[in-house]
Design a protein around this motif. Structure first.
Motif, short mmCIF file in Angstrom:
data_model
loop_
_atom_site.label_atom_id
_atom_site.label_comp_id
_atom_site.label_asym_id
_atom_site.label_seq_id
_atom_site.Cartn_x
_atom_site.Cartn_y
_atom_site.Cartn_z
N THR A 57 -8.08 3.64 5.80
CA THR A 57 -8.06 3.93 4.42
C THR A 57 -6.85 3.94 3.81
OG1 THR A 57 -10.13 5.19 4.94
CG2 THR A 57 -9.31 5.67 2.96
N ASP A 89 -4.03 -5.80 3.07
CA ASP A 89 -4.05 -4.93 3.82
C ASP A 89 -3.03 -5.15 4.94
OD1 ASP A 89 -5.98 -3.62 2.59
OD2 ASP A 89 -7.30 -3.45 4.39
N SER A 124 -5.44 0.44 3.14
CA SER A 124 -5.99 -0.38 1.93
C SER A 124 -5.86 0.36 0.77
CB SER A 124 -7.70 -0.54 2.27
OG SER A 124 -8.15 0.69 2.33
N ARG A 125 -5.65 1.71 0.70
CA ARG A 125 -5.51 2.52 -0.42
C ARG A 125 -3.94 1.89 -0.84
NH1 ARG A 125 -7.15 8.63 0.10
NH2 ARG A 125 -9.57 8.27 -0.18
N ARG A 158 -4.13 -1.60 -2.25
CA ARG A 158 -4.67 -1.82 -3.80
C ARG A 158 -3.63 -1.08 -4.67
NH1 ARG A 158 -10.73 -1.62 -3.32
NH2 ARG A 158 -10.88 -1.65 -1.17
N ALA A 159 -2.90 -0.13 -4.18
CA ALA A 159 -1.77 0.42 -4.98
C ALA A 159 -0.86 -0.44 -5.40
CB ALA A 159 -1.25 1.59 -4.44
N ALA A 183 -1.23 8.21 -1.59
CA ALA A 183 -1.12 7.41 -0.36
C ALA A 183 0.27 6.46 -0.35
CB ALA A 183 -2.24 6.43 0.09
N ASP A 213 -5.93 8.80 -5.61
CA ASP A 213 -5.68 8.90 -4.12
C ASP A 213 -4.81 7.60 -3.74
OD1 ASP A 213 -7.49 6.84 -5.12
OD2 ASP A 213 -9.30 7.31 -3.82
N GLN A 214 -4.98 6.56 -4.49
CA GLN A 214 -4.29 5.53 -4.09
C GLN A 214 -2.80 5.66 -4.19
OE1 GLN A 214 -5.44 2.05 -5.92
NE2 GLN A 214 -7.66 2.14 -5.45
#
Lengths: 230, 173
Positions: free
Chosen positions: B149, A7, B152-153, B156-157, B125, B121-122
């Motif tokens: 959110t 993150d 973090s998306r 992850r992406a 973003a 969704d990722q």
């Protein structure tokens, strides 16, 4: 394995950290090779994706969709004549003008800046095609940026029915040409009026020896560097 | 038309102004040019039909991105899978057949395949921030989720994209 680190790395790459967080993260990058390697890979992947999709925003838009969004009945300019780009605009058009302009420049988020919000502010800081709300409540939309033969940067802008062309010299913007529209009253704020206007600007463009419009990336860099080309 | 005509005209002009970027977002969301243009078309039609749902004072591009994302999620759900089965090499006919055009299409195909591995969704973003240049705040407003959110998306992406691009071993493969 999504970790807090990932993150943070995302926020770092996207410029979403404040100065203290940034400094702390940079110190970690310097001492953690694995994290630094991931930062480099992620950044390279981002670059590939941005570059691959960049041309999509410059492709001619589908004619049927443009027709559906056109607000003023008007002839559509021929797509592939060989006239200079500014002359291609010099035809009577309404929504079609907006259409041909947007094909030349991409939108970018409007930088949130303070100061005296006048025309010069809009031209100095606004990305093309992003409306800038001025202190007096009116709206200026820079529509594109070109470079004159003498090296000055010039921007076309739109305010209500007025189209203008202003150039920057020694930190000041001066309006080189302006044309008042004569479109039907009650048309939308953003609609542009008749053909005489665009050709009035076309003369000014010709006189300036204007370049092709600058791309959004180049324009963005100029704005962030306060229009210094170096 | 009636009383909403002037408002509709303003909305059409505003949509027109952001259309090239909406199109790029749709192409990247849909995975290929043909589906991307369909998605852009559906997004615009829905926006025009539901103009009353647009909140004045908010950004029209944000609203369009949200519509496009939701349409794409519905579409993917209807198909019962993520991404696309269309051969992206054929689907992206960007430039001519010169060397650069071929290179660009191959590159688009490669990155589109990688994006297809990322949930909608990722993907949305990631594209809004990385390709369209929105801040986390702006992307959060557009997609109607918290800023954390979005972060973090995107993380992850990027993880999934890296796996996919790494697996492909570069575009010359």
């Amino acid at each position: 394995m999504i970790s807090d680190d990932e993150d943070k790395l995302a926020a770092f790459l996207d410029g979403q950290m404040d100065d203290a967080e940034m400094a702390a993260f940079e110190a970690r990058l310097a001492s953690e090779p694995a994290l630094a390697a991931r930062a480099e890979t992620w950044q390279a992947n981002d670059r590939r994706i941005v570059d691959a999709f960049a041309p999509v925003a410059d492709m001619p838009l589908p004619a049927d969709l443009l027709a559906k969004l056109k607000t003023t009945p008007s002839p559509v300019p021929a797509a592939n004549d060989n006239a200079p780009w500014w002359r291609r605009h010099a035809v009577p058009l309404g929504g079609a003008l907006a259409a041909s302009l947007v094909a030349l420049a991409m939108l970018a988020p409007n930088p949130d800046a303070g100061g005296q919000k006048d025309l010069a502010f809009a031209l100095e800081t606004g990305r093309s095609l992003t409306p800038v709300q001025l202190a007096d409540g009116s709206t200026i939309t820079p529509t594109m940026t070109v470079r004159a033969a003498d090296g000055r940067f010039c921007r076309e802008f739109q305010s209500g029915e007025t189209l203008g062309l202003a150039c920057r010299k020694d930190g000041r913007w001066s309006v080189e040409a302006q044309a008042k529209g004569s479109g039907p009253a009650g048309q939308g704020d953003l609609a542009v009026a008749g053909g005489a206007d665009a050709s009035a600007l076309a003369d000014a463009y010709a006189k300036l020896g204007a370049s092709d419009p600058l791309g959004a990336a180049e324009e963005g860099q100029l704005i962030s560097k306060k229009w210094s080309a170096e | 038309m009636g009383s909403g005509h002037a408002g509709a005209a303003i909305m059409k002009d505003a949509i027109l102004a952001v259309l090239p970027r909406l199109r790029r977002f749709c192409h990247a969301m849909a995975g290929n040019a043909a589906d991307g243009d369909d998605l852009m078309q559906s997004t615009v039609e829905r926006a025009l039909a539901h103009g009353d749902q647009f909140q004045r004072g908010t950004r029209i591009d944000s609203w369009l991105y949200r519509i496009a994302q939701n349409l794409q999620i519905d579409l993917a759900r209807a198909k019962g899978r993520r991404g696309t089965a269309v051969d992206v090499e054929d689907a992206f006919g960007l430039i001519g057949d010169d060397g650069e055009g071929v290179f660009r299409r191959a590159e688009l195909a490669a990155v589109s395949r990688a994006l297809a591995d990322v949930p909608e969704d990722q993907r949305a973003a990631f594209l809004l921030v990385v390709v369209e240049g929105l801040s986390y705040r702006e992307a959060a407003d557009a997609l109607d989720v918290p800023v954390g959110t979005i972060m973090s998306r995107i993380a992850r992406a990027r993880g999934r994209i890296d796996k996919a691009l790494g697996r492909a071993g570069g575009i010359m493969q």
